[in-house]
Design an enzyme around this catalytic site. Structure first.
Site, PDB file in Angstrom:
ATOM      1  N   TYR A  67       0.881  -1.179   0.000  1.00 46.95           N
ATOM      2  CA  TYR A  67       0.000   0.000   0.000  1.00 46.95           C
ATOM      3  C   TYR A  67       0.914   1.223   0.000  1.00 46.95           C
ATOM      4  CZ  TYR A  67      -4.036   2.757   1.717  1.00 46.95           C
ATOM      5  OH  TYR A  67      -5.039   3.681   1.879  1.00 46.95           O
ATOM      6  N   GLU A 117     -11.663   5.537  -6.565  1.00 45.08           N
ATOM      7  CA  GLU A 117     -10.364   5.850  -5.974  1.00 45.08           C
ATOM      8  C   GLU A 117      -9.483   6.615  -6.945  1.00 45.08           C
ATOM      9  OE1 GLU A 117      -9.750   4.561  -2.667  1.00 45.08           O
ATOM     10  OE2 GLU A 117      -8.249   6.143  -2.856  1.00 45.08           O
ATOM     11  N   ASP A 118      -8.897   7.673  -6.458  1.00 46.81           N
ATOM     12  CA  ASP A 118      -7.879   8.428  -7.190  1.00 46.81           C
ATOM     13  C   ASP A 118      -8.338   8.914  -8.572  1.00 46.81           C
ATOM     14  OD1 ASP A 118      -6.539   8.008  -4.880  1.00 46.81           O
ATOM     15  OD2 ASP A 118      -4.752   7.129  -5.765  1.00 46.81           O
ATOM     16  N   ASP A 128     -13.587   7.208  -1.964  1.00 48.51           N
ATOM     17  CA  ASP A 128     -12.712   7.100  -0.800  1.00 48.51           C
ATOM     18  C   ASP A 128     -11.924   8.387  -0.543  1.00 48.51           C
ATOM     19  OD1 ASP A 128     -11.260   5.823   1.264  1.00 48.51           O
ATOM     20  OD2 ASP A 128      -9.644   5.370  -0.136  1.00 48.51           O
ATOM     21  N   ASP A 129     -11.464   9.037  -1.607  1.00 47.23           N
ATOM     22  CA  ASP A 129     -10.631  10.236  -1.416  1.00 47.23           C
ATOM     23  C   ASP A 129     -11.436  11.387  -0.841  1.00 47.23           C
ATOM     24  OD1 ASP A 129      -8.070   9.274  -2.608  1.00 47.23           O
ATOM     25  OD2 ASP A 129      -9.469   8.868  -4.233  1.00 47.23           O
ATOM     26  N   ASN A 148       0.189  12.027   0.181  1.00 54.23           N
ATOM     27  CA  ASN A 148       0.943  10.809  -0.112  1.00 54.23           C
ATOM     28  C   ASN A 148       1.589  10.903  -1.486  1.00 54.23           C
ATOM     29  OD1 ASN A 148       0.044   9.418   2.251  1.00 54.23           O
ATOM     30  ND2 ASN A 148      -1.946   9.146   1.275  1.00 54.23           N
ATOM     31  N   ASN A 151      -4.541   8.000   7.593  1.00 52.96           N
ATOM     32  CA  ASN A 151      -4.754   7.501   6.231  1.00 52.96           C
ATOM     33  C   ASN A 151      -6.146   6.895   6.162  1.00 52.96           C
ATOM     34  OD1 ASN A 151      -4.696   5.412   3.991  1.00 52.96           O
ATOM     35  ND2 ASN A 151      -2.686   6.357   3.729  1.00 52.96           N
ATOM     36  N   LYS A 206      -5.608  -1.260  -2.457  1.00 57.71           N
ATOM     37  CA  LYS A 206      -6.776  -0.987  -1.596  1.00 57.71           C
ATOM     38  C   LYS A 206      -7.505  -2.294  -1.294  1.00 57.71           C
ATOM     39  CE  LYS A 206      -6.669   3.611  -1.383  1.00 57.71           C
ATOM     40  NZ  LYS A 206      -6.737   4.466  -0.200  1.00 57.71           N
ATOM     41  N   ARG A 233      -5.380  10.691 -10.917  1.00 57.81           N
ATOM     42  CA  ARG A 233      -4.722  11.387  -9.794  1.00 57.81           C
ATOM     43  C   ARG A 233      -4.255  10.325  -8.818  1.00 57.81           C
ATOM     44  NH1 ARG A 233      -4.941  10.544  -4.992  1.00 57.81           N
ATOM     45  NH2 ARG A 233      -6.656  11.602  -3.994  1.00 57.81           N
TER      46      ARG A 233
HETATM   47  N1  LIG Z   1      -3.993  10.608   3.981  1.00 57.43           N
HETATM   48  C1  LIG Z   1      -5.002  10.218   3.255  1.00 57.43           C
HETATM   49  O1  LIG Z   1      -5.767   9.333   3.642  1.00 57.43           O
HETATM   50  C2  LIG Z   1      -5.271  10.865   1.927  1.00 57.43           C
HETATM   51  C3  LIG Z   1      -6.512  10.699   1.332  1.00 57.43           C
HETATM   52  C4  LIG Z   1      -6.783  11.313   0.107  1.00 57.43           C
HETATM   53  C5  LIG Z   1      -5.792  12.071  -0.503  1.00 57.43           C
HETATM   54  N2  LIG Z   1      -4.583  12.174   0.090  1.00 57.43           N
HETATM   55  C6  LIG Z   1      -3.516  12.938  -0.554  1.00 57.43           C
HETATM   56  O2  LIG Z   1      -3.904  14.283  -0.657  1.00 57.43           O
HETATM   57  C7  LIG Z   1      -3.303  14.871  -1.788  1.00 57.43           C
HETATM   58  C8  LIG Z   1      -4.347  15.645  -2.560  1.00 57.43           C
HETATM   59  O3  LIG Z   1      -5.361  14.803  -3.022  1.00 57.43           O
HETATM   60  P1  LIG Z   1      -6.616  15.421  -3.803  1.00 57.43           P
HETATM   61  O4  LIG Z   1      -7.411  14.290  -4.311  1.00 57.43           O
HETATM   62  O5  LIG Z   1      -7.307  16.419  -2.977  1.00 57.43           O
HETATM   63  O6  LIG Z   1      -5.853  16.135  -5.005  1.00 57.43           O
HETATM   64  P2  LIG Z   1      -6.351  17.309  -5.942  1.00 57.43           P
HETATM   65  O7  LIG Z   1      -5.441  17.305  -7.097  1.00 57.43           O
HETATM   66  O8  LIG Z   1      -7.810  17.161  -6.160  1.00 57.43           O
HETATM   67  O9  LIG Z   1      -6.112  18.635  -5.077  1.00 57.43           O
HETATM   68  C9  LIG Z   1      -4.874  19.198  -4.790  1.00 57.43           C
HETATM   69  C10 LIG Z   1      -5.117  20.598  -4.254  1.00 57.43           C
HETATM   70  O10 LIG Z   1      -3.893  21.119  -3.749  1.00 57.43           O
HETATM   71  C11 LIG Z   1      -3.755  22.456  -4.176  1.00 57.43           C
HETATM   72  N3  LIG Z   1      -2.340  22.836  -4.249  1.00 57.43           N
HETATM   73  C12 LIG Z   1      -1.438  22.511  -5.206  1.00 57.43           C
HETATM   74  N4  LIG Z   1      -0.258  23.133  -4.946  1.00 57.43           N
HETATM   75  C13 LIG Z   1      -0.440  23.824  -3.810  1.00 57.43           C
HETATM   76  C14 LIG Z   1       0.397  24.675  -3.054  1.00 57.43           C
HETATM   77  N5  LIG Z   1       1.666  24.898  -3.402  1.00 57.43           N
HETATM   78  N6  LIG Z   1      -0.112  25.273  -1.957  1.00 57.43           N
HETATM   79  C15 LIG Z   1      -1.384  25.046  -1.566  1.00 57.43           C
HETATM   80  N7  LIG Z   1      -2.226  24.248  -2.253  1.00 57.43           N
HETATM   81  C16 LIG Z   1      -1.750  23.643  -3.354  1.00 57.43           C
HETATM   82  C17 LIG Z   1      -4.421  22.506  -5.520  1.00 57.43           C
HETATM   83  O11 LIG Z   1      -4.776  23.836  -5.858  1.00 57.43           O
HETATM   84  C18 LIG Z   1      -5.613  21.610  -5.281  1.00 57.43           C
HETATM   85  O12 LIG Z   1      -6.646  22.371  -4.726  1.00 57.43           O
HETATM   86  C19 LIG Z   1      -2.631  13.738  -2.547  1.00 57.43           C
HETATM   87  O13 LIG Z   1      -1.252  13.746  -2.255  1.00 57.43           O
HETATM   88  C20 LIG Z   1      -3.236  12.499  -1.965  1.00 57.43           C
HETATM   89  O14 LIG Z   1      -2.339  11.421  -1.964  1.00 57.43           O
HETATM   90  C21 LIG Z   1      -4.300  11.604   1.291  1.00 57.43           C
HETATM   91  O1  LIG Z   2      -3.954   5.687  -0.972  1.00 57.62           O
HETATM   92  C1  LIG Z   2      -3.710   6.240   0.103  1.00 57.62           C
HETATM   93  O2  LIG Z   2      -2.732   5.912   0.798  1.00 57.62           O
HETATM   94  C2  LIG Z   2      -4.602   7.305   0.669  1.00 57.62           C
HETATM   95  C3  LIG Z   2      -5.407   8.070  -0.310  1.00 57.62           C
HETATM   96  O3  LIG Z   2      -6.436   7.325  -0.873  1.00 57.62           O
HETATM   97  C4  LIG Z   2      -4.611   8.793  -1.345  1.00 57.62           C
HETATM   98  O4  LIG Z   2      -5.098   8.904  -2.460  1.00 57.62           O
HETATM   99  O5  LIG Z   2      -3.527   9.282  -1.023  1.00 57.62           O
HETATM  100 MG   LIG Z   3      -6.817   7.636  -2.876  1.00 59.96          MG
END
Ligand SMILES: NC(=O)c1ccc[n+]([C@@H]2O[C@H](COP(=O)([O-])OP(=O)(O)OC[C@H]3O[C@@H](n4cnc5c(N)ncnc54)[C@H](O)[C@@H]3O)[C@@H](O)[C@H]2O)c1
Ligand SMILES: O=C(O)C[C@H](O)C(=O)O
Ligand SMILES: [Mg+2]
Length: 608
Positions: A131, A273-274, A296-297, A450, A495, A202, A184
Site C-alpha cells: 500500500y 479511488e484516485d 474514498d478520497d 501521499n 490515512n 486498496k 490522480r
Molecule cells: N492521507 C489520506 O488518507 C489521503 C486521502 C486522500 C488524498 N490524500 C492525498 O492528498 C493529496 C491531494 O489529493 P486530492 O485528491 O485532494 O488532489 P487534488 O489534485 O484534487 O487537489 C490538490 C489541491 O492542492 C492544491 N495545491 C497545489 N499546490 C499547492 C500549493 N503549493 N499550496 C497550496 N495548495 C496547493 C491545488 O490547488 C488543489 O486544490 C494527494 O497527495 C493524496 O495522496 C491523502
Molecule cells: O492511498 C492512500 O494511501 C490514501 C489516499 O487514498 C490517497 O489517495 O492518497
Molecule cells: Mg486515494
C-alpha cells in the site's frame, strides 16, 4: 453520538474475531484438476496439499513428496523475507521497497491463502509495501514490473462491450470493486493505466482489514487515455496512447461500466479511488443514490481526518463540543481537502443543531495553489465556494484574497494545520514556526499528502519548530521521533485505510441501498471513539495499524447500525432485513466478525 463507545475494545480482540471468522474451514468446491489447481492462486496450497487431496485432485507426482504444514510454509516465506531485508541493508530505500514488493507479489500470484495470512499477521510491516507509499512507486514503474494482469481493464475502446466483458471475470460473486481512472494517483498525478496498482493495494487492505474474501474482490482500471506526455511517448506504455476522454464521452464510459457491474453483481459495493477532482465530485454526485458506492478520497479521507480533528480537541483537554470553536486551516482545495471541510462543517451543524447549508464559515480557512480562497477569487470553483472566506465583520485577521500560507497561519493562529495539497515540503520552517503561536496548547499538524515525498512536512520538523507538545499525523508512515528530552514524539498515520474497509464492509453486510452521510459519519465517530483519553493525551490520535481488523469490525458494525436506523439496510445473504433490524449492537458486531474471511487452507472437493 458516541454510541459505540461502550463496545470497549478490550472486550473484543483479534483472537475472538479469528475464532468466529475461522472456526472450522468448510470444504471448497474446485472445478479444476492437476496443474490447473497448482497454477490457480485461489486454490493452490503448494507443498501443503495432503496426500489424500493429491490423489483426489490428480496432483500425485506433480509436487515433491514431502508434505509441509502451513506453519512451515509461513516460516519459510518469512525467513526469505527477513534475509532479503538483511541482504539489502544499506541499499537505497526505493530499491529495497521494490524488492520487498516483488517477493510479496510473487507470493500473491502463487498462493493467496499464504499471502493474506502473512499480510494479516504482519500488517504493520507489510502495509507500507503493498500500500502507501511503495504502491506509488509500483504504479510509476508498472511497465517494467508487469508480469501478469490482476483485475479488469475497461478501456475507451470497449464502449458498447462492457455488459458482456464483465462476464469474463471468473468469479461467480463479487462483493467489492475498487475502480480508478488513473488520473490522480496519490500525489503523483496522471499515471494512466499504471494506476491499477492502487485498486489492487486498496483491495489487499480490504482482505486484510475487513476480511473480504479475496475471491470476491475486483480491482478495475477504466482506461480513458492519459494526459501524461511522458507516458504517451513511452513505447512500452501498456495503456491507450491517446489523450483522456472528456465531457460526455468520458461519462458514457463510466456509466456503462457502472451499469455492467450492477447488472452482474447488484449488491457489490463500488469504491471510487484516485479520480481527478472534477470527476471525483461529478461521479459521486451522479451515482451515490443510484448505486452502493462511495468515493474514498472525498468521503473516506474526510472520516479519518474528522476522527483526527476530534482527537486534537480532546488532546487539549477540552470537551468534544468545543470542536465548533476550533480554527482549522486546510491546505489543498482538491477532492480530499473539500471532502474534509464538508464533513467537518456537517459535524459542526449537527453539534449546534443547525443546517450545514446555512452555517456560516467562521472556523475554516482554505488555501490552494493560489493562496487563501475567498469570495473575491476569480473563477471560484463551485466545490470550494462554500468554504471561501467572505470579507466584512468576520475578516478580523485582515487577510486578503490569495494570502500566503505563512501569512494565514501567523494571523489565524489555527488549532490545526491540515495538508492535502499533494505538494511535498510546503509546511516550511517559517510556516511551522508560525504554528508555535497557535491558540491551541497542543497545536496539531496533519501532513496528509501521499506518498512520503509528497508529505507537507516531516514529523522531525514539526517537533523541532512547533515544539515537543505538538501533535503530528501524516498520510504515509513515518517513524516516531526521538525528542531532546529522551521521550518519543509520536507519529500518527492519518490515512483513509482506517475507514474505507469498515465503510465497504458495513455497506456490504447491511445490504444498504446506498451509502448515506449518516453511515459515513457513524464510521468516523466510531474511529474517533476508539482512542482512550490517556492515549489522546500522549498525542496518539489513531490506533496502531496492527489492530486494523479489530477497528474495521467496529467501524463496519457502526455503519450497519446507521444503515438500519436510516432504514437503508436490506440484508445480506442469509441474513434478511427483518433479522438485521432485530439485532442488538453486540449481535451486529458478532455478525460482522463472523462474516470476515480468514486465510486457512480449506479441504478442496472436486466437482465437474
Ligand atoms: N492521507 C489520506 O488518507 C489521503 C486521502 C486522500 C488524498 N490524500 C492525498 O492528498 C493529496 C491531494 O489529493 P486530492 O485528491 O485532494 O488532489 P487534488 O489534485 O484534487 O487537489 C490538490 C489541491 O492542492 C492544491 N495545491 C497545489 N499546490 C499547492 C500549493 N503549493 N499550496 C497550496 N495548495 C496547493 C491545488 O490547488 C488543489 O486544490 C494527494 O497527495 C493524496 O495522496 C491523502
Ligand atoms: O492511498 C492512500 O494511501 C490514501 C489516499 O487514498 C490517497 O489517495 O492518497
Ligand atoms: Mg486515494
Amino acid at each position: 453520538m458516541w454510541n459505540m463507545r461502550h463496545l470497549a475494545r478490550a472486550t473484543w480482540n483479534l483472537r475472538q474475531i479469528r475464532r468466529l471468522s475461522a472456526a472450522i474451514p468448510g470444504p471448497c468446491i474446485v472445478r479444476k484438476r492437476g496443474t490447473d489447481i497448482l497454477h490457480d492462486p485461489w486454490f493452490n496450497k503448494d507443498t501443503a496439499f495432503p496426500l489424500t487431496e493429491r490423489d483426489r485432485l490428480g496432483l500425485r507426482g506433480l509436487l515433491p513428496p514431502r508434505v509441509m504444514s502451513f506453519e512451515q510454509q509461513y516460516e519459510r516465506f518469512m525467513n526469505s523475507y527477513r534475509s532479503l531485508e538483511h541482504n539489502t541493508e544499506g541499499e537505497p530505500e526505493t530499491i529495497v521497497s521494490l524488492a520487498k514488493w516483488r517477493i510479496l507479489n510473487r507470493l500473491h500470484d502463487r498462493n493467496e491463502t499464504l499471502y493474506y495470512r502473512v499480510l494479516i499477521d504482519n500488517i504493520k510491516d507489510f502495509a507500507p509495501i503493498i500500500y502507501t507509499p511503495t504502491v506509488g512507486l509500483v504504479c510509476q514503474n508498472y511497465g517494467g514490473l508487469f508480469r501478469r494482469p490482476r483485475g479488469m481493464y475497461f478501456s475507451a475502446k470497449d464502449k458498447g462491450e462492457m455488459m458482456s466483458m464483465i462476464y469474463n471475470w471468473p468469479a461467480q460473486q463479487v462483493d467489492l470493486v475498487v475502480v480508478t481512472d488513473g488520473s490522480r494517483i496519490l500525489g503523483l498525478g496522471d499515471l494512466g493505466v499504471q494506476g491499477i496498482g492502487i485498486p489492487i493495494g486498496k483491495l489487499d487492505i480490504y482482505v486484510a482489514a475487513a476480511g473480504i474474501n479475496p475471491q470476491r474482490v475486483l480491482p478495475v482500471m477504466l482506461d480513458v487515455g492519459t494526459n501524461n506526455q511522458k507516458l504517451l511517448e513511452d513505447k512500452l506504455y501498456l495503456g491507450l496512447r491517446q489523450p483522456r476522454l472528456e465531457g460526455d464521452e468520458y461519462l458514457a464510459i463510466v456509466d456503462e461500466f457502472m451499469e455492467a457491474v450492477h447488472a452482474r453483481w447488484p449488491k457489490a459495493v463500488i469504491q471510487f479511488e484516485d479520480f481527478q477532482m472534477k470527476w471525483a465530485f461529478e461521479t459521486l454526485q451522479r451515482y451515490r443514490k443510484k448505486f452502493c458506492m462511495f468515493n474514498d478520497d472525498i468521503q473516506g479521507t474526510a472520516g479519518v481526518a474528522l476522527a483526527g480533528l476530534f482527537g486534537a480537541v480532546r488532546a487539549q483537554g477540552r470537551p468534544l463540543k468545543d470542536f465548533v470553536k476550533q480554527k482549522i486551516v486546510v491546505v489543498g482545495a482538491g477532492s480530499a481537502g473539500i471532502g474534509v471541510l464538508s464533513m467537518a462543517k456537517q459535524s459542526v451543524a449537527r453539534m449546534l443543531g443547525t443546517d450545514p447549508a446555512t452555517e456560516p464559515n467562521c472556523q475554516f480557512w482554505l488555501i490552494d495553489k493560489d493562496g487563501l480562497v475567498t469570495q473575491e477569487r476569480k473563477n471560484l470553483d463551485p466545490a470550494a465556494a462554500p468554504f471561501a472566506r467572505t470579507f466584512g465583520s468576520e475578516n478580523v485577521e485582515g487577510l486578503t484574497e490569495g494570502a500566503s500560507l505563512v501569512e494565514v497561519v501567523k494571523k489565524v493562529k489555527p488549532h490545526v494545520l491540515l495538508g492535502l495539497s499533494g505538494v511535498g515540503g510546503i509546511f516550511t520552517e517559517d510556516v511551522l514556526r508560525a504554528m508555535k503561536d497557535s491558540d491551541s496548547p497542543r497545536p496539531a499538524v496533519f501532513a496528509m499528502s501521499n506518498p512520503t515525498t509528497n508529505a507537507e512536512c516531516t514529523p522531525g520538523d514539526v517537533f523541532k519548530y512547533v515544539g515537543e507538545h505538538a501533535i503530528f499525523a501524516s498520510g504515509s508512515p513515518f517513524n516516531d521521533v526521538l525528542l531532546e528530552d529522551g521521550k518519543m514524539g509520536y507519529v500518527n498515520q492519518a490515512n483513509n485505510m482506517y475507514l474505507f474497509p469498515g465503510v465497504g464492509l458495513g455497506a456490504l453486510l447491511s445490504g444498504a441501498r446506498y451509502i448515506s452521510d449518516g453511515m459515513l459519519q457513524a464510521a468516523a465517530e466510531c474511529l474517533a471513539s476508539y482512542m482512550t483519553d490517556e492515549e489522546i493525551k500522549k498525542g496518539i490520535l489513531f490506533p496502531s495499524i496492527s489492530s486494523i481488523r479489530n477497528i474495521t469490525t467496529r467501524v463496519g458494525a457502526s455503519v450497519i447500525q446507521a444503515a438500519i436506523s436510516e432504514e437503508l439496510a436490506e440484508g445480506h445473504g442469509d441474513v434478511g432485513m427483518k433479522e438485521l433490524y432485530h439485532m442488538s449492537e453486540r449481535e451486529i458486531i458478532d455478525y460482522v466478525a463472523r462474516n470476515m474471511w480468514f486465510p486457512v487452507y480449506s479441504p478442496l472437493v472436486h466437482e465437474k
